[in-house]
Design a protein around this motif. Structure first.
Motif, mmCIF file in Angstrom:
data_model
loop_
_atom_site.group_PDB
_atom_site.id
_atom_site.type_symbol
_atom_site.label_atom_id
_atom_site.label_comp_id
_atom_site.label_asym_id
_atom_site.label_seq_id
_atom_site.Cartn_x
_atom_site.Cartn_y
_atom_site.Cartn_z
ATOM 1 N N SER A 184 3.638 -10.459 -14.787
ATOM 2 C CA SER A 184 4.647 -9.548 -15.335
ATOM 3 C C SER A 184 4.369 -8.108 -14.919
ATOM 4 C CB SER A 184 4.697 -9.665 -16.865
ATOM 5 O OG SER A 184 3.546 -9.107 -17.468
ATOM 6 N N ARG A 185 3.106 -7.773 -14.758
ATOM 7 C CA ARG A 185 2.754 -6.410 -14.347
ATOM 8 C C ARG A 185 3.220 -6.127 -12.925
ATOM 9 N NH1 ARG A 185 -3.249 -6.369 -17.195
ATOM 10 N NH2 ARG A 185 -2.485 -5.855 -19.296
ATOM 11 N N GLU A 186 3.408 -7.166 -12.125
ATOM 12 C CA GLU A 186 3.985 -6.988 -10.796
ATOM 13 C C GLU A 186 5.508 -6.949 -10.869
ATOM 14 O OE1 GLU A 186 2.591 -10.048 -8.235
ATOM 15 O OE2 GLU A 186 0.462 -9.560 -8.482
ATOM 16 N N THR A 187 6.056 -7.719 -11.815
ATOM 17 C CA THR A 187 7.518 -7.825 -11.908
ATOM 18 C C THR A 187 8.151 -6.592 -12.534
ATOM 19 O OG1 THR A 187 7.381 -10.239 -12.087
ATOM 20 C CG2 THR A 187 9.412 -9.196 -12.879
ATOM 21 N N ILE A 219 13.912 -14.774 -12.544
ATOM 22 C CA ILE A 219 14.326 -13.372 -12.634
ATOM 23 C C ILE A 219 13.764 -12.581 -11.466
ATOM 24 C CG2 ILE A 219 13.915 -11.237 -13.946
ATOM 25 C CD1 ILE A 219 14.282 -12.893 -16.489
ATOM 26 N N SER A 220 12.511 -12.846 -11.132
ATOM 27 C CA SER A 220 11.893 -12.150 -10.006
ATOM 28 C C SER A 220 12.635 -12.444 -8.709
ATOM 29 C CB SER A 220 10.422 -12.584 -9.886
ATOM 30 O OG SER A 220 9.795 -11.935 -8.806
ATOM 31 N N GLU A 221 13.058 -13.701 -8.530
ATOM 32 C CA GLU A 221 13.755 -14.090 -7.302
ATOM 33 C C GLU A 221 15.142 -13.452 -7.213
ATOM 34 O OE1 GLU A 221 13.662 -18.312 -7.516
ATOM 35 O OE2 GLU A 221 11.592 -18.472 -6.774
ATOM 36 N N VAL A 222 15.883 -13.453 -8.324
ATOM 37 C CA VAL A 222 17.223 -12.870 -8.285
ATOM 38 C C VAL A 222 17.139 -11.350 -8.172
ATOM 39 C CG1 VAL A 222 17.667 -12.554 -10.762
ATOM 40 C CG2 VAL A 222 19.547 -13.125 -9.241
ATOM 41 N N LYS A 233 9.054 -3.520 -10.445
ATOM 42 C CA LYS A 233 10.189 -3.813 -9.565
ATOM 43 C C LYS A 233 11.497 -3.727 -10.345
ATOM 44 C CE LYS A 233 7.440 -6.891 -6.634
ATOM 45 N NZ LYS A 233 7.209 -8.297 -6.204
ATOM 46 N N LEU A 234 11.463 -4.204 -11.589
ATOM 47 C CA LEU A 234 12.661 -4.122 -12.422
ATOM 48 C C LEU A 234 13.023 -2.674 -12.716
ATOM 49 C CD1 LEU A 234 12.041 -6.978 -15.025
ATOM 50 C CD2 LEU A 234 13.521 -7.023 -13.037
ATOM 51 N N GLU A 235 12.005 -1.855 -12.991
ATOM 52 C CA GLU A 235 12.261 -0.449 -13.281
ATOM 53 C C GLU A 235 12.816 0.265 -12.046
ATOM 54 O OE1 GLU A 235 8.422 0.567 -14.729
ATOM 55 O OE2 GLU A 235 8.959 0.196 -16.840
ATOM 56 N N SER A 252 22.117 -3.326 -18.275
ATOM 57 C CA SER A 252 21.898 -3.842 -19.621
ATOM 58 C C SER A 252 20.978 -5.060 -19.594
ATOM 59 C CB SER A 252 23.238 -4.211 -20.257
ATOM 60 O OG SER A 252 23.066 -4.749 -21.543
ATOM 61 N N ALA A 253 21.195 -5.936 -18.613
ATOM 62 C CA ALA A 253 20.363 -7.137 -18.507
ATOM 63 C C ALA A 253 18.924 -6.784 -18.138
ATOM 64 C CB ALA A 253 20.959 -8.084 -17.468
ATOM 65 N N ILE A 254 18.754 -5.815 -17.240
ATOM 66 C CA ILE A 254 17.398 -5.396 -16.851
ATOM 67 C C ILE A 254 16.652 -4.822 -18.049
ATOM 68 C CG2 ILE A 254 16.067 -3.768 -15.440
ATOM 69 C CD1 ILE A 254 18.294 -3.983 -13.323
ATOM 70 N N ARG A 255 17.346 -3.982 -18.832
ATOM 71 C CA ARG A 255 16.697 -3.396 -20.008
ATOM 72 C C ARG A 255 16.261 -4.483 -20.985
ATOM 73 N NH1 ARG A 255 21.190 0.333 -19.807
ATOM 74 N NH2 ARG A 255 20.551 2.299 -18.844
ATOM 75 N N GLN A 256 17.068 -5.531 -21.104
ATOM 76 C CA GLN A 256 16.737 -6.612 -22.024
ATOM 77 C C GLN A 256 15.441 -7.302 -21.599
ATOM 78 O OE1 GLN A 256 20.159 -8.861 -23.123
ATOM 79 N NE2 GLN A 256 19.004 -10.526 -24.020
ATOM 80 N N VAL A 257 15.238 -7.454 -20.300
ATOM 81 C CA VAL A 257 13.993 -8.052 -19.804
ATOM 82 C C VAL A 257 12.819 -7.096 -20.003
ATOM 83 C CG1 VAL A 257 12.798 -8.961 -17.782
ATOM 84 C CG2 VAL A 257 15.215 -9.491 -18.136
#
Length: 376
Positions: free
Chosen positions: A318-321, A217-220, A324-326, A351-356
């Motif tokens: 996850s605290r780094e990821t 997920i981080s890579e994509v 970035k997602l937000e 929608s997919a980002i919120r799910q993560v």
């Protein structure tokens, strides 16, 4: 309210309650009153998540052990699944309840029709989690007059069901995970419960898979961000050369084409990530609970310390990821609104980002609980 008595936390969209003129909150209080009449004891009903009592009581009751009988009653509507807060409450509560074998303490009320809940077509793990529960169907009842016999009987039936769940839980109390730590005779008698070795073996297999998904997920996420940044550069170049809005639109079409594959992978990964997280959460909480009770010595204790070190590493990752997602989530909102070319693809991505991001509270909770054990 008696802090040790049964309690029900109502998880719902405040806007939904406004749209039905307060009926959702009145339903909660009516069920609480019916329960007290039937059971002879008060059911503490928490409905206002803005009230400090909600947060304090919620944390105290779900913290590791659900030590007092505690229900989470989600009121399911389309808006419920759009609420990040409601989704996180379901995930956090479900993990704790499942780790104790108390799945019935999550009791959804299907208030307004949500087709993915019944047609089995959703890849949303929160929807799937609710669908697997014995939810109460209120889709027709919500249209009844609140004073009608049918409505009042349904309230009585639901209050009776809560009492039955409590009585069943008291007849068969949940024990800690069985584990032999003191030689012959120290093993917990209930052989049907998963043991320490069972849980650790499952975690040993599940955790690396989940970590791989998080890395993917981080890579994509990085790939999508780079493509979006390139599109911004292309639009700037188009403006410089007088391309106008036609040039910007052409750049949007190129971006849509370039994002098709990574967004498709992201949607697939987000569903996989959520399913894996929900699956491993109860086991991790069970191990944390066992460690907090001081029930491990020797090799078992060392194995758990090593296991906790892995989890804490994932918590840090996850605290780094998540930030970035937000950032990615915020960055796609404006182009999704401005361009119909990109809207469909970017809405899927959002929608997919919120799910993560839903899983953030679960992961942070692992870190908090392990930190409390290590601080002792």
């Amino acid at each position: 309210m008696n802090g040790n008595g049964p309690a029900g936390f109502w998880s719902y969209s405040h806007r939904d309650n406004e749209l039905v003129d307060g009926r959702i909150v009145r339903l909660a209080r009516s069920i609480g009153n019916a329960f007290e009449l039937i059971a002879g004891e008060e059911l503490a009903v928490f409905v206002d998540k803005d009230d400090i009592a909600w947060g304090d009581s919620w944390r105290a009751r779900i913290d590791l052990a659900l030590s007092s009988v505690t229900f989470l009653i989600p009121v399911i509507t389309p808006k419920f699944f759009m609420s990040q807060e409601c989704r996180r409450e379901v995930l956090a509560f479900s993990g704790q309840a499942s780790s104790l074998g108390l799945d019935d303490f999550l009791l959804p009320i299907h208030y307004v029709d949500v087709p993915p809940l019944t047609d089995g077509q959703s890849s949303d793990e929160v929807v799937s989690l609710i669908a697997r529960r014995q939810w109460v169907d209120w889709r027709d009842l919500r249209l009844e007059d609140e004073g009608s016999q049918r409505y009042r009987r349904a309230i009585n039936d639901l209050a009776s069901r809560l009492k039955q769940i409590i009585d069943t839980a008291q007849v068969a109390p949940i024990l800690s995970l069985p584990v032999t730590v003191g030689g012959p005779g120290s093993e917990v008698e209930n052989q049907d419960e998963p043991g320490f070795l069972d849980v650790m073996a499952e975690a040993e297999v599940a955790m690396p898979k989940w970590a791989e998904t998080l890395l993917a997920i981080s890579e994509v996420t990085r790939e999508i961000g780079e493509k979006a940044q390139q599109a911004t550069v292309d639009m700037g170049d188009s403006d410089t050369h007088g391309g106008g809005f036609a040039g910007r639109l052409a750049a949007a079409h190129r971006l849509k084409d370039s994002l098709e594959d990574p967004i498709s992978r992201y949607v697939e990964l987000s569903s996989k990530y959520s399913a894996e997280l929900v699956a491993i959460d109860p086991g991790i909480l069970a191990v944390i609970r066992l460690a907090s009770e001081g029930g491990l010595v020797g090799d078992d204790a060392r194995a758990v310390r090593d296991f906790f070190a892995v989890i804490l590493g994932l918590v840090e990752a996850s605290r780094e990821t998540f930030p970035k997602l937000e950032q990615l989530l915020e960055s796609v909102k404006i182009p999704a609104r401005q361009s119909s070319v990109l809207r469909s693809s970017l809405n899927k991505l959002q929608s997919a980002i919120r799910q993560v991001i839903d899983g953030r509270e679960i992961i942070d909770e692992w870190g908090r609980l392990i930190g409390e054990i290590e601080a002792v």
